[in-house]
Motif scaffolding. Structure first.
Motif, PDB file in Angstrom:
ATOM      1  N   THR A  11       0.837  -1.192   0.000  1.00 38.60           N
ATOM      2  CA  THR A  11       0.000   0.000   0.000  1.00 38.60           C
ATOM      3  C   THR A  11       0.873   1.243   0.000  1.00 38.60           C
ATOM      4  O   THR A  11       2.031   1.221   0.437  1.00 38.60           O
ATOM      5  N   HIS A  13       0.447   3.654   1.922  1.00 38.81           N
ATOM      6  CA  HIS A  13       0.676   3.954   3.333  1.00 38.81           C
ATOM      7  C   HIS A  13       1.926   3.234   3.832  1.00 38.81           C
ATOM      8  O   HIS A  13       2.773   3.835   4.520  1.00 38.81           O
ATOM      9  N   GLN A  14       2.091   1.984   3.492  1.00 39.38           N
ATOM     10  CA  GLN A  14       3.267   1.229   3.919  1.00 39.38           C
ATOM     11  C   GLN A  14       4.553   1.826   3.337  1.00 39.38           C
ATOM     12  O   GLN A  14       5.573   1.928   4.025  1.00 39.38           O
ATOM     13  N   LEU A  17       5.519   4.896   5.207  1.00 41.46           N
ATOM     14  CA  LEU A  17       6.082   4.579   6.521  1.00 41.46           C
ATOM     15  C   LEU A  17       7.553   4.206   6.409  1.00 41.46           C
ATOM     16  O   LEU A  17       8.395   4.666   7.186  1.00 41.46           O
ATOM     17  N   LEU A  36       2.340   8.699  14.945  1.00 36.98           N
ATOM     18  CA  LEU A  36       1.978   7.331  15.282  1.00 36.98           C
ATOM     19  C   LEU A  36       2.711   6.928  16.552  1.00 36.98           C
ATOM     20  O   LEU A  36       3.725   7.525  16.917  1.00 36.98           O
ATOM     21  N   THR A  40       2.970   0.888  16.962  1.00 38.21           N
ATOM     22  CA  THR A  40       2.153   0.813  15.737  1.00 38.21           C
ATOM     23  C   THR A  40       3.034   0.837  14.501  1.00 38.21           C
ATOM     24  O   THR A  40       2.857   0.032  13.567  1.00 38.21           O
ATOM     25  N   LEU A  41       4.002   1.752  14.476  1.00 39.45           N
ATOM     26  CA  LEU A  41       4.893   1.839  13.314  1.00 39.45           C
ATOM     27  C   LEU A  41       5.739   0.578  13.188  1.00 39.45           C
ATOM     28  O   LEU A  41       5.913   0.038  12.086  1.00 39.45           O
ATOM     29  N   GLN A  44       3.700  -2.144  11.650  1.00 41.07           N
ATOM     30  CA  GLN A  44       3.475  -1.923  10.214  1.00 41.07           C
ATOM     31  C   GLN A  44       4.727  -2.291   9.411  1.00 41.07           C
ATOM     32  O   GLN A  44       4.643  -2.889   8.337  1.00 41.07           O
ATOM     33  N   LEU A  45       5.899  -1.923   9.940  1.00 45.33           N
ATOM     34  CA  LEU A  45       7.143  -2.243   9.241  1.00 45.33           C
ATOM     35  C   LEU A  45       7.395  -3.750   9.216  1.00 45.33           C
ATOM     36  O   LEU A  45       7.881  -4.294   8.221  1.00 45.33           O
ATOM     37  N   GLN A  47       5.048  -6.020   9.230  1.00 40.85           N
ATOM     38  CA  GLN A  47       4.104  -6.575   8.248  1.00 40.85           C
ATOM     39  C   GLN A  47       4.614  -6.349   6.829  1.00 40.85           C
ATOM     40  O   GLN A  47       4.513  -7.235   5.965  1.00 40.85           O
ATOM     41  N   LEU A  48       5.206  -5.180   6.584  1.00 37.90           N
ATOM     42  CA  LEU A  48       5.746  -4.878   5.262  1.00 37.90           C
ATOM     43  C   LEU A  48       6.895  -5.834   4.924  1.00 37.90           C
ATOM     44  O   LEU A  48       6.968  -6.362   3.802  1.00 37.90           O
TER      45      LEU A  48
END
Length: 323
Positions: A11, A13-14, A17, A36, A40-41, A44-45, A47-48
């Protein structure tokens, strides 16, 4: 959703980030910038990285560094961000909008005139949003190499990387001393007379310092820095306090240099010639808004040069209005 490759789905968004984390070199600073929480960050990282299938960063000491895969993804993210910014501005032109976002990074010496020009530019285009970062030359060059902004303003573009540089304004550099310095009473000063003088200089790598060192070296004088300071205001104060001589831009003298407690020394061969330049990475396509601001700078340059020349003439001649 931005699709990268055949089966990889990332995404926007990713990508943003990761790009922010790469630029900040720290998850905590990137989280603060992005508003953020750090957990949370980090999630997300993580997951990326799982989607990519490779680690994207590693920690060495207290600083975060991208892996080879991380650098590839961050580079793609930067290209996407630039294309989206270009698209936004081009669509604004088609809609007849006068808005958009202009991102500038300038060396600290340019703070003598760039904020005023930006204010005047926004009077013509009040819907424009401006992001202005004022840093030393090394930091501005760093942002240029990472293509973080639309335009960069400095006097000495980096020689180690291909750039596009458009000169727009002369930047005469002069030698200054405390107003009561013995040399301030002379009609002319040879560069060799300063061989034993102590100087207050900007930080190593500063465009002004590089030009000053080149000028004096060509005349057999090696500058002796007593102090190294990070801003023109600090340099002016130190010179006024008698801590040494310095080299400053005529644009940084202010309308009445004598009121600052400094005097311009008539050193033979000065002002040292230099030029302000608008710089961008080679091949970078300027947004319509960035091009409009560049055109505006070139239109206003003659007025700025006249003002700087007048201040310099008054300072050298010792003509003080109202006295």
């Amino acid at each position: 959703m931005y699709r990268l490759g055949g089966s990889l789905h990332l995404t926007l968004h990713q990508l943003r980030l990761l790009l922010a984390t790469a630029q900040e070199g720290s998850v905590s600073r990137a989280a603060e910038r992005l508003h953020l929480t750090q957990p949370t960050l980090s999630a997300q990282l993580k997951q990326l990285a799982e989607q990519v299938g490779l680690p994207l960063h590693e920690r060495v000491g207290r600083r975060l560094h991208l892996t080879e895969a991380g650098r590839l993804v961050a580079a793609a993210a930067a290209r996407v961000a630039e294309e989206l910014g270009q698209l936004e501005n081009e669509l604004a032109v088609l809609r007849g909008d006068q808005g958009g976002r202009l991102r500038l990074a300038v060396v600290s010496t340019a703070e003598a005139f760039i904020p005023r020009l930006l204010g005047e530019f926004r009077k013509v285009r009040p819907a424009v949003e401006v992001s202005l970062v004022v840093l030393n030359r090394q930091a501005v060059v760093g942002r240029l190499l990472e293509n973080q902004d639309d335009l960069y303003i400095m006097t000495k573009p980096p020689a180690e990387t291909p750039v596009s540089a458009v000169p727009f304004l002369t930047n005469p550099l002069v030698v200054v001393a405390a107003a009561d310095h013995p040399l301030a009473k002379r009609k002319q000063v040879a560069a060799g007379a300063l061989v034993d003088a102590e100087f207050v200089l900007r930080e190593p790598g500063s465009g002004t310092r590089l030009a000053a060192e080149e000028f004096f070296a060509a005349r057999g004088v090696q500058l002796r820095p007593r102090l190294e300071l990070g801003s023109n205001e600090a340099v002016r104060q130190a010179v006024a306090g008698g801590l040494g001589l310095s080299v400053l831009s005529a644009h940084a003298l202010g309308p009445h240099p004598e009121e600052l407690g400094i005097a311009v020394l008539p050193v033979r061969g000065t002002p040292i010639p230099a030029r302000w330049q608008v710089v961008a990475p080679a091949g970078k396509r300027l947004t319509p808004l960035a091009q409009a601001f560049l055109d505006y700078l070139q239109e206003r340059a003659p007025r700025l040069e006249a003002e700087a020349g007048q201040r310099l003439a008054l300072a050298v001649a010792g003509a003080i209005p109202g006295r």
